[in-house]
Scaffold this motif. Structure first.
Motif, PDB file in Angstrom:
ATOM      1  N   GLY A 246       0.774  -1.233   0.000  1.00  0.00           N
ATOM      2  CA  GLY A 246       0.000   0.000   0.000  1.00  0.00           C
ATOM      3  C   GLY A 246       0.800   1.275   0.000  1.00  0.00           C
ATOM      4  O   GLY A 246       0.286   2.329  -0.382  1.00  0.00           O
ATOM      5  N   ASP A 247       2.069   1.205   0.390  1.00  0.00           N
ATOM      6  CA  ASP A 247       2.895   2.413   0.405  1.00  0.00           C
ATOM      7  C   ASP A 247       3.812   2.515  -0.810  1.00  0.00           C
ATOM      8  O   ASP A 247       4.734   3.314  -0.832  1.00  0.00           O
ATOM      9  CB  ASP A 247       3.714   2.492   1.701  1.00  0.00           C
ATOM     10  N   ARG A 248       3.546   1.710  -1.823  1.00  0.00           N
ATOM     11  CA  ARG A 248       4.368   1.717  -3.032  1.00  0.00           C
ATOM     12  C   ARG A 248       3.510   2.009  -4.257  1.00  0.00           C
ATOM     13  O   ARG A 248       2.315   1.750  -4.264  1.00  0.00           O
ATOM     14  CB  ARG A 248       5.066   0.367  -3.229  1.00  0.00           C
ATOM     15  N   ARG A 249       4.161   2.507  -5.312  1.00  0.00           N
ATOM     16  CA  ARG A 249       3.492   2.764  -6.589  1.00  0.00           C
ATOM     17  C   ARG A 249       4.023   1.777  -7.614  1.00  0.00           C
ATOM     18  O   ARG A 249       5.220   1.526  -7.692  1.00  0.00           O
ATOM     19  CB  ARG A 249       3.756   4.194  -7.064  1.00  0.00           C
ATOM     20  N   VAL A 250       3.119   1.234  -8.404  1.00  0.00           N
ATOM     21  CA  VAL A 250       3.499   0.275  -9.431  1.00  0.00           C
ATOM     22  C   VAL A 250       4.299   0.980 -10.526  1.00  0.00           C
ATOM     23  O   VAL A 250       3.943   2.079 -10.958  1.00  0.00           O
ATOM     24  CB  VAL A 250       2.246  -0.403 -10.038  1.00  0.00           C
ATOM     25  N   ASP A 251       5.378   0.337 -10.967  1.00  0.00           N
ATOM     26  CA  ASP A 251       6.176   0.818 -12.095  1.00  0.00           C
ATOM     27  C   ASP A 251       5.688   0.048 -13.323  1.00  0.00           C
ATOM     28  O   ASP A 251       6.005  -1.127 -13.499  1.00  0.00           O
ATOM     29  CB  ASP A 251       7.657   0.548 -11.834  1.00  0.00           C
ATOM     30  N   GLU A 252       4.883   0.710 -14.144  1.00  0.00           N
ATOM     31  CA  GLU A 252       4.266   0.041 -15.297  1.00  0.00           C
ATOM     32  C   GLU A 252       5.293  -0.516 -16.266  1.00  0.00           C
ATOM     33  O   GLU A 252       5.060  -1.544 -16.905  1.00  0.00           O
ATOM     34  CB  GLU A 252       3.296   0.990 -15.996  1.00  0.00           C
ATOM     35  N   LYS A 253       6.452   0.119 -16.384  1.00  0.00           N
ATOM     36  CA  LYS A 253       7.497  -0.388 -17.279  1.00  0.00           C
ATOM     37  C   LYS A 253       8.012  -1.740 -16.784  1.00  0.00           C
ATOM     38  O   LYS A 253       8.295  -2.637 -17.595  1.00  0.00           O
ATOM     39  CB  LYS A 253       8.637   0.611 -17.401  1.00  0.00           C
ATOM     40  N   LYS A 254       8.138  -1.898 -15.471  1.00  0.00           N
ATOM     41  CA  LYS A 254       8.581  -3.178 -14.913  1.00  0.00           C
ATOM     42  C   LYS A 254       7.527  -4.259 -15.146  1.00  0.00           C
ATOM     43  O   LYS A 254       7.855  -5.396 -15.469  1.00  0.00           O
ATOM     44  CB  LYS A 254       8.876  -3.047 -13.414  1.00  0.00           C
ATOM     45  N   VAL A 255       6.258  -3.901 -14.987  1.00  0.00           N
ATOM     46  CA  VAL A 255       5.169  -4.842 -15.234  1.00  0.00           C
ATOM     47  C   VAL A 255       5.164  -5.250 -16.704  1.00  0.00           C
ATOM     48  O   VAL A 255       5.102  -6.436 -17.039  1.00  0.00           O
ATOM     49  CB  VAL A 255       3.802  -4.257 -14.807  1.00  0.00           C
ATOM     50  N   ASP A 256       5.257  -4.258 -17.593  1.00  0.00           N
ATOM     51  CA  ASP A 256       5.253  -4.526 -19.034  1.00  0.00           C
ATOM     52  C   ASP A 256       6.406  -5.442 -19.445  1.00  0.00           C
ATOM     53  O   ASP A 256       6.254  -6.291 -20.322  1.00  0.00           O
ATOM     54  CB  ASP A 256       5.331  -3.223 -19.832  1.00  0.00           C
ATOM     55  N   ALA A 257       7.565  -5.284 -18.820  1.00  0.00           N
ATOM     56  CA  ALA A 257       8.731  -6.117 -19.147  1.00  0.00           C
ATOM     57  C   ALA A 257       8.472  -7.587 -18.802  1.00  0.00           C
ATOM     58  O   ALA A 257       9.042  -8.486 -19.417  1.00  0.00           O
ATOM     59  CB  ALA A 257       9.962  -5.610 -18.403  1.00  0.00           C
ATOM     60  N   ILE A 258       7.590  -7.828 -17.857  1.00  0.00           N
ATOM     61  CA  ILE A 258       7.289  -9.202 -17.425  1.00  0.00           C
ATOM     62  C   ILE A 258       6.121  -9.795 -18.205  1.00  0.00           C
ATOM     63  O   ILE A 258       6.179 -10.945 -18.639  1.00  0.00           O
ATOM     64  CB  ILE A 258       6.981  -9.231 -15.907  1.00  0.00           C
ATOM     65  N   VAL A 259       5.045  -9.021 -18.398  1.00  0.00           N
ATOM     66  CA  VAL A 259       3.802  -9.590 -18.965  1.00  0.00           C
ATOM     67  C   VAL A 259       3.446  -9.086 -20.360  1.00  0.00           C
ATOM     68  O   VAL A 259       2.483  -9.571 -20.956  1.00  0.00           O
ATOM     69  CB  VAL A 259       2.593  -9.355 -18.027  1.00  0.00           C
ATOM     70  N   GLY A 260       4.192  -8.126 -20.883  1.00  0.00           N
ATOM     71  CA  GLY A 260       3.825  -7.517 -22.164  1.00  0.00           C
ATOM     72  C   GLY A 260       3.160  -6.168 -21.935  1.00  0.00           C
ATOM     73  O   GLY A 260       2.764  -5.841 -20.822  1.00  0.00           O
ATOM     74  N   LYS A 261       3.032  -5.395 -22.989  1.00  0.00           N
ATOM     75  CA  LYS A 261       2.505  -4.029 -22.899  1.00  0.00           C
ATOM     76  C   LYS A 261       1.105  -3.996 -22.278  1.00  0.00           C
ATOM     77  O   LYS A 261       0.219  -4.747 -22.681  1.00  0.00           O
ATOM     78  CB  LYS A 261       2.476  -3.401 -24.297  1.00  0.00           C
ATOM     79  N   THR A 262       0.949  -3.130 -21.295  1.00  0.00           N
ATOM     80  CA  THR A 262      -0.343  -2.970 -20.624  1.00  0.00           C
ATOM     81  C   THR A 262      -0.807  -1.528 -20.721  1.00  0.00           C
ATOM     82  O   THR A 262      -0.031  -0.635 -21.036  1.00  0.00           O
ATOM     83  CB  THR A 262      -0.267  -3.353 -19.127  1.00  0.00           C
ATOM     84  N   GLY A 263      -2.067  -1.336 -20.404  1.00  0.00           N
ATOM     85  CA  GLY A 263      -2.647  -0.001 -20.337  1.00  0.00           C
ATOM     86  C   GLY A 263      -3.581   0.066 -19.135  1.00  0.00           C
ATOM     87  O   GLY A 263      -3.774  -0.916 -18.424  1.00  0.00           O
ATOM     88  N   ARG A 264      -4.151   1.201 -18.948  1.00  0.00           N
ATOM     89  CA  ARG A 264      -5.086   1.412 -17.835  1.00  0.00           C
ATOM     90  C   ARG A 264      -6.358   0.599 -18.033  1.00  0.00           C
ATOM     91  O   ARG A 264      -6.811   0.386 -19.159  1.00  0.00           O
ATOM     92  CB  ARG A 264      -5.460   2.892 -17.724  1.00  0.00           C
ATOM     93  N   ALA A 265      -6.912   0.162 -16.938  1.00  0.00           N
ATOM     94  CA  ALA A 265      -8.175  -0.572 -16.964  1.00  0.00           C
ATOM     95  C   ALA A 265      -9.250   0.321 -16.347  1.00  0.00           C
ATOM     96  O   ALA A 265      -9.074   0.816 -15.231  1.00  0.00           O
ATOM     97  CB  ALA A 265      -8.045  -1.866 -16.173  1.00  0.00           C
ATOM     98  N   ASP A 266     -10.353   0.522 -17.054  1.00  0.00           N
ATOM     99  CA  ASP A 266     -11.422   1.335 -16.490  1.00  0.00           C
ATOM    100  C   ASP A 266     -12.316   0.472 -15.595  1.00  0.00           C
ATOM    101  O   ASP A 266     -12.171  -0.752 -15.530  1.00  0.00           O
ATOM    102  CB  ASP A 266     -12.221   2.047 -17.584  1.00  0.00           C
ATOM    103  N   ALA A 267     -13.232   1.133 -14.904  1.00  0.00           N
ATOM    104  CA  ALA A 267     -14.086   0.443 -13.929  1.00  0.00           C
ATOM    105  C   ALA A 267     -14.907  -0.674 -14.566  1.00  0.00           C
ATOM    106  O   ALA A 267     -15.087  -1.742 -13.962  1.00  0.00           O
ATOM    107  CB  ALA A 267     -15.006   1.456 -13.236  1.00  0.00           C
ATOM    108  N   GLU A 268     -15.384  -0.458 -15.780  1.00  0.00           N
ATOM    109  CA  GLU A 268     -16.183  -1.474 -16.472  1.00  0.00           C
ATOM    110  C   GLU A 268     -15.343  -2.723 -16.773  1.00  0.00           C
ATOM    111  O   GLU A 268     -15.791  -3.846 -16.577  1.00  0.00           O
ATOM    112  CB  GLU A 268     -16.736  -0.878 -17.767  1.00  0.00           C
ATOM    113  N   PHE A 269     -14.118  -2.526 -17.240  1.00  0.00           N
ATOM    114  CA  PHE A 269     -13.206  -3.633 -17.522  1.00  0.00           C
ATOM    115  C   PHE A 269     -12.899  -4.409 -16.239  1.00  0.00           C
ATOM    116  O   PHE A 269     -12.943  -5.643 -16.212  1.00  0.00           O
ATOM    117  CB  PHE A 269     -11.909  -3.096 -18.143  1.00  0.00           C
ATOM    118  N   VAL A 270     -12.587  -3.680 -15.171  1.00  0.00           N
ATOM    119  CA  VAL A 270     -12.263  -4.317 -13.885  1.00  0.00           C
ATOM    120  C   VAL A 270     -13.430  -5.175 -13.412  1.00  0.00           C
ATOM    121  O   VAL A 270     -13.256  -6.331 -13.039  1.00  0.00           O
ATOM    122  CB  VAL A 270     -11.873  -3.262 -12.822  1.00  0.00           C
TER     123      VAL A 270
END
Length: 166
Positions: free
Chosen positions: A74-98
């Motif tokens: 809870g006290d950390r922010r996700v680094d999207e570049k690190k996530v993308d390097a592991i799972v492939g390119k990602t983008g934001r998910a809106d409430a409907e998608f979630v």
């Protein structure tokens, strides 16, 4: 927890409670008096450090529209570049998608019992703590666990997925 206790809980919390019970987890969800839509609200309600909150952040993988769940401290922010390097390119998910992919609304996304199994990563920073708390399928619902329980409950790998604290 038996069936009669479950029936008084919201649907999402019932799903999480059943999943925890099926996996032999010793702690059942608890309902907080106030909503815990943010890590800080949850930490305040539980009287713990904000880092002990296991936030569930959902991204949308661009290649196949899969949900990517990052469970982070809870006290950390996700680094999207690190996530993308592991799972492939990602983008934001809106409430409907979630809601469609997880079955949960934002602010109550549990690390387990999703409508469709997501690609999941566990933030290694959670392992700084002996005890953590995660959302249990509703903005008022939470459950207690240890960081290593996340690996057992989700089958997900532990990874470096957060920004370096300033």
């Amino acid at each position: 927890m038996c069936g009669s206790e479950l029936s008084s809980l919201p649907d999402g919390v019932q799903r999480v409670a059943r999943a925890l019970q099926d996996k032999g987890h010793p702690h059942t969800p608890v309902m907080l008096d106030d909503a815990a839509r943010t890590a800080q609200q949850a930490a305040d309600a539980l009287g713990i450090q904000v880092g002990q909150i296991a936030k569930s952040i959902i991204f949308r993988r661009k290649s196949d529209d899969a949900a990517v769940l990052v469970i982070t401290s809870g006290d950390r922010r996700v680094d999207e570049k690190k996530v993308d390097a592991i799972v492939g390119k990602t983008g934001r998910a809106d409430a409907e998608f979630v809601k469609a992919k997880t079955g949960f609304t934002i602010g109550g996304v549990s690390p387990l019992a999703h409508a469709q199994p997501p690609v999941t990563l566990i933030d290694r920073e959670l392992f700084r703590f002996e005890e953590i708390w995660a959302a249990a399928g509703h903005p008022h619902g939470v459950f207690k666990l240890r960081p290593q329980d996340l690996e057992t409950l989700t089958g997900a790998p532990v990874a470096d997925v957060v920004q370096v604290p300033a």
